[in-house]
Design an enzyme around this catalytic site. Structure first.
Site, short mmCIF file in Angstrom:
data_model
loop_
_atom_site.label_atom_id
_atom_site.label_comp_id
_atom_site.label_asym_id
_atom_site.label_seq_id
_atom_site.Cartn_x
_atom_site.Cartn_y
_atom_site.Cartn_z
N GLY A 282 26.08 20.76 24.46
CA GLY A 282 25.70 19.44 23.96
C GLY A 282 26.68 18.41 24.48
N CYS A 350 33.62 -1.93 5.17
CA CYS A 350 34.59 -2.00 4.08
C CYS A 350 35.14 -0.63 3.72
CB CYS A 350 33.92 -2.65 2.87
SG CYS A 350 33.28 -4.27 3.29
C1 PLP Z 1 26.51 21.97 17.79
C2 PLP Z 1 26.03 23.21 18.37
C3 PLP Z 1 26.00 23.37 19.76
C4 PLP Z 1 26.51 22.33 20.71
O1 PLP Z 1 27.90 22.24 20.71
P1 PLP Z 1 28.65 21.32 21.78
O2 PLP Z 1 30.07 21.43 21.40
O3 PLP Z 1 28.13 19.95 21.61
O4 PLP Z 1 28.37 21.89 23.12
C5 PLP Z 1 25.47 24.53 20.27
N1 PLP Z 1 25.02 25.52 19.45
C6 PLP Z 1 25.04 25.40 18.11
C7 PLP Z 1 24.52 26.50 17.27
C8 PLP Z 1 25.56 24.25 17.52
O5 PLP Z 1 25.59 24.15 16.20
#
Ligand code: PLP
Length: 425
Positions: A282, A350
């Protein structure tokens, strides 16, 4: 390191003005207002491609973690590249499908999937349910039975490795709420293989986020490899190995491995597994591809601090308030000749926790300046809210020198959309 040296690939200064893919960021702020998120599609595309290439020999499915940045325009483009989706809710399932990501490229994680969410994912025909507990497995079995189908299952194994990251985003240590330890996971596989409506075809782990070395991944994948062998001994044939996401990006002076380095480090274990590999990146796809543009409202000197009050706040970018996270901040233009000073960059919300940067040494900002908060493409807009009845920012995608609006700025009308009170009451 000078701030310029820390610029991600999609940004550069030309004639003292900050550009993304050749588009002047100041012109976008003029046109669309601030605060404004701007993403480089070129950068996102390159990063997706680098994962796809690095893991190609494993028939890899890159399942982009939608929660990092669920912008539909980015998702659609990722779908066109053959990206899948890692989802954690029914809302993300709907979004991934709507973006044109085919169901067989969707994997579903999360410790609290509801019956409704399971049913929707079963109806869609997703690739894999990444199951995190025995009660969840039981519920999934009964929902699949109701639908007269077999749910494809991976158990999320908690391999108990320390990803050496922020405590809030470490997910693969034994004290975390995620996954099942190895013994419990094997029990879950036994239960799944005995269930007529469950098909245990995969194994999953995701050990954390913003991981800046390959070591923790290697440890995790090695442990998972042993589980796969043990399962095969029990007659449970694992065909999909989902090693999660979690690769870090550069916020300050981190030097995270590239996808190719990660691939090289885990390759022997992936090969030995004889599985098709699934990845769930991600942050490392979208993080460095995004900036948050914000305008300086006021500069206020107190006996202790110089407060630079900007028009973006914790509701727009929560990471500094939530994790104490560092984001680089650049003047978009006009910083020449300004003295270096120490600033507190804060928003209008705030809360004392409402800051974008603390004790930041930078060329003195003045009212009206435009600043760019870097590495804001992941967990930025995704975590935004309407706290203080603030309108969430617009989002712009830059592609090949062209900028287009991907999401308009909210209006006051949007703030009333879900409420029942009639206007004449
Ligand atoms: C959040 C998450 C990801 C992505 O993680 P990144 O650090 O953004 O690459 C992948 N798999 C699961 C199960 C997640 O919860």
């Amino acid at each position: 390191m000078t701030p310029e040296a820390a610029l991600p690939r999609c940004l550069r200064f030309r004639g003292g003005k900050l550009e993304m893919e050749g588009v002047a960021l100041a012109s976008l702020a003029e046109k669309y207002g601030t605060p404004l998120y701007v993403y480089s599609w070129g950068d996102v595309r390159r990063r997706i491609a680098s994962y796809q290439e690095a893991f190609a020999e494993f028939g890899v499915l890159v399942a982009y973690a939608v929660k990092a940045n669920p912008n539909l325009c980015l998702l659609r483009r990722a779908a066109a590249m053959g990206c899948g989706a890692d989802i954690v809710s029914g809302g993300e399932l709907d979004r991934a499908l709507r973006a044109g990501i085919s169901a067989e490229r969707i994997v579903f994680a999360g410790v609290g999937k509801s019956r409704t969410e399971m049913a929707a994912a079963l109806r869609a025909g997703i690739r894999l349910f990444n199951v995190e507990s025995i009660p969840e497995l039981e519920l999934l079995g009964s929902v699949a039975k109701e639908y007269g189908t077999k749910a494809p299952v991976a158990v999320r194994v908690n391999p108990d490795v320390d990803p050496r990251t922020h405590a809030y985003v470490a997910t693969g240590k034994k004290e975390s709420k995620f996954g099942l330890d190895i013994r419990a996971a094997i029990e879950a596989y036994r239960a799944a293989s005995a269930h007529p409506n469950l098909d245990p075809i995969g194994i999953h782990c995701h050990i954390g986020s913003q991981i800046t070395s390959t070591g923790p991944f290697v440890k995790a994948v090695e442990k998972i490899g042993r589980v796969i062998r043990e399962l095969r001994g029990l007659g449970i044939e694992i065909r999909f190995l989902d090693i999660g996401g979690g690769l870090g990006i550069r916020y300050q002076d981190e030097t995270p491995p590239a996808p190719a380095e990660l691939a090289a480090a885990v390759k022997p274990f992936l090969k030995a597994s004889e599985c098709r590999v699934i990845l769930e990146p991600g942050r490392s796809i979208v993080g460095e591809a995004g900036v948050l543009l914000t305008r300086v409202h006021y500069v206020k000197q107190t006996p202790i601090h110089r407060y630079v009050i900007v028009d973006a706040a914790m509701n727009d970018l929560l990471r500094p308030a939530l994790y104490g996270a560092y984001h680089p901040i650049w003047h978009v233009e006009g910083k020449e000749g300004r003295p270096e000073t120490t600033c507190e960059i804060v928003g209008p919300v705030c809360e004392t926790g409402d800051f974008l940067a603390k004790g930041r040494v930078m060329p003195l900002p003045v009212a009206g300046d435009l600043l760019a908060v870097g590495s804001a493409g992941a967990y930025g807009m995704a975590m935004s809210s309407n706290y203080n009845m603030r309108l969430r920012p617009a989002e712009v995608v830059v592609d090949g020198g062209q900028a287009s609006l991907a999401r308009r700025r909210e209006t006051f009308e949007d703030l009333y959309r879900c409420e029942e009170v009639a206007e004449d009451e």
